[in-house]
Design a protein around this motif. Sequence first.
Motif, PDB file in Angstrom:
ATOM      1  N   ASN A  30       0.813  -1.220   0.000  1.00 19.48           N
ATOM      2  CA  ASN A  30       0.000   0.000   0.000  1.00 19.48           C
ATOM      3  C   ASN A  30       0.847   1.271   0.000  1.00 19.48           C
ATOM      4  OD1 ASN A  30       0.908  -0.264   2.606  1.00 19.48           O
ATOM      5  ND2 ASN A  30      -1.038   0.268   3.579  1.00 19.48           N
ATOM      6  N   PHE A  31       2.140   1.160   0.349  1.00 20.19           N
ATOM      7  CA  PHE A  31       3.025   2.324   0.250  1.00 20.19           C
ATOM      8  C   PHE A  31       3.161   2.750  -1.210  1.00 20.19           C
ATOM      9  CE2 PHE A  31       4.362   0.962   4.477  1.00 20.19           C
ATOM     10  CZ  PHE A  31       4.502   2.174   5.130  1.00 20.19           C
ATOM     11  N   ARG A  32       3.331   1.764  -2.109  1.00 17.28           N
ATOM     12  CA  ARG A  32       3.458   2.076  -3.536  1.00 17.28           C
ATOM     13  C   ARG A  32       2.167   2.685  -4.074  1.00 17.28           C
ATOM     14  NH1 ARG A  32       6.231  -2.798  -3.392  1.00 17.28           N
ATOM     15  NH2 ARG A  32       4.391  -3.980  -4.084  1.00 17.28           N
ATOM     16  N   LYS A  33       1.036   2.157  -3.647  1.00 14.56           N
ATOM     17  CA  LYS A  33      -0.256   2.679  -4.109  1.00 14.56           C
ATOM     18  C   LYS A  33      -0.429   4.132  -3.684  1.00 14.56           C
ATOM     19  CE  LYS A  33      -2.533  -1.847  -3.960  1.00 14.56           C
ATOM     20  NZ  LYS A  33      -3.577  -2.666  -3.283  1.00 14.56           N
ATOM     21  N   LYS A  34       0.041   4.457  -2.496  1.00 13.56           N
ATOM     22  CA  LYS A  34      -0.083   5.826  -1.980  1.00 13.56           C
ATOM     23  C   LYS A  34       1.094   6.702  -2.398  1.00 13.56           C
ATOM     24  CE  LYS A  34      -2.653   4.358   2.148  1.00 13.56           C
ATOM     25  NZ  LYS A  34      -2.634   4.284   3.632  1.00 13.56           N
ATOM     26  N   LYS A  35       2.020   6.115  -3.178  1.00 17.27           N
ATOM     27  CA  LYS A  35       3.221   6.825  -3.647  1.00 17.27           C
ATOM     28  C   LYS A  35       4.036   7.376  -2.482  1.00 17.27           C
ATOM     29  CE  LYS A  35       1.271   7.975  -8.151  1.00 17.27           C
ATOM     30  NZ  LYS A  35       0.962   9.036  -9.139  1.00 17.27           N
ATOM     31  N   ILE A  36       4.176   6.557  -1.450  1.00 15.74           N
ATOM     32  CA  ILE A  36       4.984   6.908  -0.280  1.00 15.74           C
ATOM     33  C   ILE A  36       6.234   6.042  -0.276  1.00 15.74           C
ATOM     34  CG2 ILE A  36       5.084   6.925   2.242  1.00 15.74           C
ATOM     35  CD1 ILE A  36       2.044   7.299   2.239  1.00 15.74           C
ATOM     36  N   THR A  37       7.384   6.653  -0.150  1.00 13.49           N
ATOM     37  CA  THR A  37       8.644   5.920  -0.090  1.00 13.49           C
ATOM     38  C   THR A  37       9.291   6.110   1.273  1.00 13.49           C
ATOM     39  OG1 THR A  37       9.021   6.247  -2.466  1.00 13.49           O
ATOM     40  CG2 THR A  37      10.921   5.614  -1.136  1.00 13.49           C
ATOM     41  N   PRO A  38       9.463   5.041   2.032  1.00 13.36           N
ATOM     42  CA  PRO A  38      10.182   5.172   3.306  1.00 13.36           C
ATOM     43  C   PRO A  38      11.608   5.674   3.053  1.00 13.36           C
ATOM     44  CG  PRO A  38       9.044   3.061   3.177  1.00 13.36           C
ATOM     45  CD  PRO A  38       8.991   3.661   1.804  1.00 13.36           C
ATOM     46  N   LEU A  39      12.121   6.472   3.979  1.00 13.66           N
ATOM     47  CA  LEU A  39      13.464   7.020   3.856  1.00 13.66           C
ATOM     48  C   LEU A  39      14.300   6.648   5.068  1.00 13.66           C
ATOM     49  CD1 LEU A  39      12.666  10.675   2.671  1.00 13.66           C
ATOM     50  CD2 LEU A  39      13.407   8.750   1.243  1.00 13.66           C
ATOM     51  N   VAL A  40      15.615   6.584   4.858  1.00 11.25           N
ATOM     52  CA  VAL A  40      16.516   6.458   5.989  1.00 11.25           C
ATOM     53  C   VAL A  40      16.257   7.630   6.934  1.00 11.25           C
ATOM     54  CG1 VAL A  40      18.937   6.596   6.689  1.00 11.25           C
ATOM     55  CG2 VAL A  40      18.292   5.199   4.723  1.00 11.25           C
ATOM     56  N   GLY A  41      16.160   7.326   8.226  1.00 12.00           N
ATOM     57  CA  GLY A  41      15.839   8.344   9.223  1.00 12.00           C
ATOM     58  C   GLY A  41      14.388   8.334   9.646  1.00 12.00           C
ATOM     59  N   ASP A  42      13.529   7.674   8.867  1.00 11.99           N
ATOM     60  CA  ASP A  42      12.117   7.585   9.226  1.00 11.99           C
ATOM     61  C   ASP A  42      11.927   6.760  10.497  1.00 11.99           C
ATOM     62  OD1 ASP A  42      10.512   9.073   7.460  1.00 11.99           O
ATOM     63  OD2 ASP A  42      10.625   7.526   5.907  1.00 11.99           O
ATOM     64  N   ILE A  43      10.996   7.190  11.342  1.00 12.38           N
ATOM     65  CA  ILE A  43      10.528   6.379  12.462  1.00 12.38           C
ATOM     66  C   ILE A  43       9.311   5.600  11.957  1.00 12.38           C
ATOM     67  CG2 ILE A  43       9.713   6.363  14.842  1.00 12.38           C
ATOM     68  CD1 ILE A  43      12.561   7.424  14.476  1.00 12.38           C
ATOM     69  N   VAL A  44       9.352   4.279  12.092  1.00 11.63           N
ATOM     70  CA  VAL A  44       8.322   3.446  11.478  1.00 11.63           C
ATOM     71  C   VAL A  44       7.740   2.460  12.488  1.00 11.63           C
ATOM     72  CG1 VAL A  44       9.460   3.604   9.228  1.00 11.63           C
ATOM     73  CG2 VAL A  44       9.984   1.667  10.727  1.00 11.63           C
TER      74      VAL A  44
END
Length: 293
Positions: A30-44
């Motif tokens: 669902n990240f791809r569907k929402k066009k969201i890319t996790p980045l280094v430094g993100d809190i997940v």
Amino acid sequence: MPEGKIIKALSGFYYVENNGEIFQCRARGNFRKKKITPLVGDIVKFDAENNTDGYILALKGRHNELVRPPIANVEQAILVFSAMEPKFSTHLLNRFLVHIEANDIEPIICVSKIDLLKSEERSRIDQYISDYQQLGYTVLQTSIFIEDLIEEVRPWLNEKTSVFAGQSGVGKSSLLNALKPELNLETKKISTHLGRGKHTTRHVELIPIGTGLVADTPGFSSLDFTNIEVETLSDSFPEMRELASLCKFRGCTHSSEPQCAVKQSVEKGEITDYRYKDYLSFLEEIKQQIRRY
């Protein structure tokens, strides 16, 4: 559901640190569907049955994010620019400073390879250092061959998430190796034909140094002015930001308007000519970007 920080992204995998353990994760579809890319430094938020088979389920809000290099939640940027080989570039440094200031990140200027300077070149670099210090920037001088200068860098990294950035070949990886020899990051000499370095860092990764985290990032030689408007560019120039309220016209772009406090300061020599010329160049570049879209 556990939370952690992405400390490395490589080949579609995200390496999430949680309480000293590293979990290799993929991002949910669902990240791809929402066009969201996790980045280094993100809190997940993530779910993992073991250390090599996890999934990132959600991202927490970001304080900031950079596109080049791709990293989030950075507190300060160590902008590494060599005194020589390649030659110190105020134009490129000013581009980086605008990019960093616009993203609410504290910049620290690091002039590397200071040992290569000859006497006639020393005065030129000293003048630039003085100029940037007068603007309120912290400027460090380093050489991987002078231990005392390396040690001066360490306190600035503690308790912060920092990004090392700058032109290729300026010695970012060499400096990190000097700060933490066990890293053994790949380094290469600059091309004598092109006058710039080869890219040695292939991905972004957060590395613990002292009590802080440092990102070694791929080198690059240009930055696009994305998300910076004509009206806000001068906010990333501290010497102009302080004078904007004194201009006759609200929203003055400090280019062609009459009774502009910034232009008056340039004429008096209170604002350096090379900084103002770069500002005008960047302003025109942003205008061109707007026309293209």
